[in-house]
Enzyme design. Structure first.
Site, PDB file in Angstrom:
ATOM      1  N   ASN A 146     -12.258 -46.139  19.293  1.00 35.15           N
ATOM      2  CA  ASN A 146     -13.637 -45.713  19.042  1.00 35.15           C
ATOM      3  C   ASN A 146     -14.217 -45.198  20.357  1.00 35.15           C
ATOM      4  OD1 ASN A 146     -16.306 -45.399  18.404  1.00 35.15           O
ATOM      5  ND2 ASN A 146     -16.735 -47.586  18.097  1.00 35.15           N
ATOM      6  N   TRP A 147     -14.280 -43.879  20.483  1.00 35.81           N
ATOM      7  CA  TRP A 147     -14.750 -43.290  21.750  1.00 35.81           C
ATOM      8  C   TRP A 147     -16.271 -43.310  21.885  1.00 35.81           C
ATOM      9  CZ3 TRP A 147     -11.668 -38.364  23.672  1.00 35.81           C
ATOM     10  CH2 TRP A 147     -10.441 -38.792  24.172  1.00 35.81           C
ATOM     11  N   LYS A 148     -16.976 -43.663  20.806  1.00 38.29           N
ATOM     12  CA  LYS A 148     -18.445 -43.681  20.846  1.00 38.29           C
ATOM     13  C   LYS A 148     -18.959 -42.340  21.393  1.00 38.29           C
ATOM     14  CE  LYS A 148     -18.178 -48.620  21.254  1.00 38.29           C
ATOM     15  NZ  LYS A 148     -18.839 -49.866  21.507  1.00 38.29           N
ATOM     16  N   GLU A 184     -23.786 -50.754  16.317  1.00 38.70           N
ATOM     17  CA  GLU A 184     -24.692 -49.933  17.124  1.00 38.70           C
ATOM     18  C   GLU A 184     -25.592 -49.085  16.224  1.00 38.70           C
ATOM     19  OE1 GLU A 184     -21.667 -48.250  19.616  1.00 38.70           O
ATOM     20  OE2 GLU A 184     -21.511 -50.139  20.716  1.00 38.70           O
ATOM     21  N   GLU A 227     -16.414 -57.150  13.679  1.00 42.33           N
ATOM     22  CA  GLU A 227     -16.833 -56.973  15.066  1.00 42.33           C
ATOM     23  C   GLU A 227     -18.085 -57.808  15.338  1.00 42.33           C
ATOM     24  OE1 GLU A 227     -15.356 -52.981  16.847  1.00 42.33           O
ATOM     25  OE2 GLU A 227     -17.248 -52.630  15.848  1.00 42.33           O
ATOM     26  N   HIS A 247     -21.095 -49.424  11.840  1.00 45.51           N
ATOM     27  CA  HIS A 247     -20.944 -49.997  13.188  1.00 45.51           C
ATOM     28  C   HIS A 247     -22.254 -50.653  13.620  1.00 45.51           C
ATOM     29  CE1 HIS A 247     -20.265 -50.437  17.445  1.00 45.51           C
ATOM     30  NE2 HIS A 247     -18.982 -50.275  17.206  1.00 45.51           N
ATOM     31  N   GLY A 299     -13.048 -50.097  21.670  1.00 49.43           N
ATOM     32  CA  GLY A 299     -14.051 -49.195  22.230  1.00 49.43           C
ATOM     33  C   GLY A 299     -13.693 -48.808  23.657  1.00 49.43           C
ATOM     34  N   GLY A 300     -14.356 -49.445  24.611  1.00 53.83           N
ATOM     35  CA  GLY A 300     -14.214 -49.112  26.033  1.00 53.83           C
ATOM     36  C   GLY A 300     -12.773 -48.874  26.474  1.00 53.83           C
ATOM     37  N   SER A 334     -14.488 -55.934  22.644  1.00 55.00           N
ATOM     38  CA  SER A 334     -13.907 -56.226  23.959  1.00 55.00           C
ATOM     39  C   SER A 334     -12.397 -56.427  23.958  1.00 55.00           C
ATOM     40  CB  SER A 334     -14.593 -57.450  24.594  1.00 55.00           C
ATOM     41  OG  SER A 334     -15.938 -57.172  24.866  1.00 55.00           O
ATOM     42  N   GLY A 350     -18.513 -54.845  23.902  1.00 50.46           N
ATOM     43  CA  GLY A 350     -18.866 -54.406  25.254  1.00 50.46           C
ATOM     44  C   GLY A 350     -19.236 -55.521  26.215  1.00 50.46           C
TER      45      GLY A 350
HETATM   46  P1  PGA Z   1     -15.638 -52.487  22.817  1.00 48.33           P
HETATM   47  O1  PGA Z   1     -16.217 -51.766  21.506  1.00 48.33           O
HETATM   48  O2  PGA Z   1     -14.140 -52.551  22.646  1.00 48.33           O
HETATM   49  O3  PGA Z   1     -16.050 -51.620  23.947  1.00 48.33           O
HETATM   50  O4  PGA Z   1     -16.238 -53.845  22.864  1.00 48.33           O
HETATM   51  C1  PGA Z   1     -15.697 -51.987  20.240  1.00 48.33           C
HETATM   52  C2  PGA Z   1     -16.498 -51.249  19.207  1.00 48.33           C
HETATM   53  O5  PGA Z   1     -17.719 -51.137  19.386  1.00 48.33           O
HETATM   54  O6  PGA Z   1     -15.945 -50.754  18.222  1.00 48.33           O
END
Ligand code: PGA
Length: 245
Positions: A11-13, A102, A169, A100, A227-228, A206, A175
């Site tokens: 997930n590159w956001k 976010e 999640e 998601h 993500g990250g 994470s 994050g």
């Molecule tokens: P993260 O993000 O691995 O940076 O915690 C995961 C996500 O939001 O899908």
């Protein structure tokens, strides 16, 4: 060690420009050899602007591409700044992340998530449906009821569908570098699998090369939403390698 079929979803956001696609070369090369020995699926979900060029770049690599969100309706409309599921499909998306946290935190409701999932299925996209409790809910020990509500409302009037994958999640893990205790995570994944039988359930929050050994020992997880760490090809490859070590 596992021989399980696992999903690794990047997930590159809101990160990345055309040049960022160069980082995929390393992953493509790695996957070419690795997939001969193991069964796994890699899916990249970049920002919408990169879906088309990424799909072209990854053609023939067996790595698939997904989107990160869509509008509720699958037909055109006067919605400035939005794209719908069929538009995403038309540029190469095969998957889509929906729900998601976010986006939930920015005001997306369960009802809207339900409409988005229906729209995505209609456009023949596979759905990565995200659920997860906040830190406040965890402290109040209401995780199960929160997840149950999100599942029921998000999947309302949707029949059992192989095109839906659930991603658990916890909001407090995203994050932050903090992951749930193994025992808790095993129990939560089991709970979700009991609520939605026959669904694959991924973990996200994470995930990184340092904690993957702990995560991979939890044997009811079907893969990871990353993500990250997914923006760094070395870390992403490390996570995959260590999962199968
Ligand atoms: P993260 O993000 O691995 O940076 O915690 C995961 C996500 O939001 O899908």
């Amino acid at each position: 060690m596992t021989n399980k079929y696992m999903y690794f979803i990047a997930n590159w956001k809101m990160f990345g420009v055309l040049n960022s696609l160069n980082t995929l070369n390393r992953v493509v090369k790695f996957f070419k050899n690795f997939k001969k020995r193991k069964s796994l699926k890699i899916i990249y979900c970049p920002p919408s602007t990169l879906i088309d060029p990424m799909s072209k770049k990854l053609r023939g690599s067996n790595i698939e591409v997904g989107a990160q969100n869509c509008h509720e309706q699958d037909v055109y409309g006067a919605f400035t700044g939005s794209v719908n599921s069929s538009m995403l499909k038309s540029v190469g998306a095969k998957y889509i992340i929906i729900g998601h946290s976010e986006n939930r935190q920015a005001g997306e409701t369960d009802k809207s998530i339900n409409l988005k999932i229906k729209s995505a299925l209609k456009s023949r996209l596979s759905v990565i449906f995200c659920i997860g409790e906040t830190l406040k809910a965890k402290r109040k020990k209401i995780t199960k009821s929160v997840l149950n509500k999100q599942i029921k409302a998000g999947l309302k009037n949707i029949k059992n569908n192989k095109k839906i994958i659930i991603a658990y999640e916890p909001v407090w893990s995203i994050g932050t570098g903090i992951i749930p205790k193994s025992d808790d995570l095993f129990k939560t994944i089991s709970f979700i699998k009991k609520e939605k039988k026959n669904y694959k359930v991924l973990y996200g929050g994470s995930v990184n090369p340092k904690n993957i050994n702990q995560l991979k020992s939890i044997n009811n997880i079907d893969g990871y939403l990353i993500g990250g760490a997914s923006q760094d090809p070395k870390k992403f490859i490390d996570i995959i390698k260590k999962t199968y070590n």
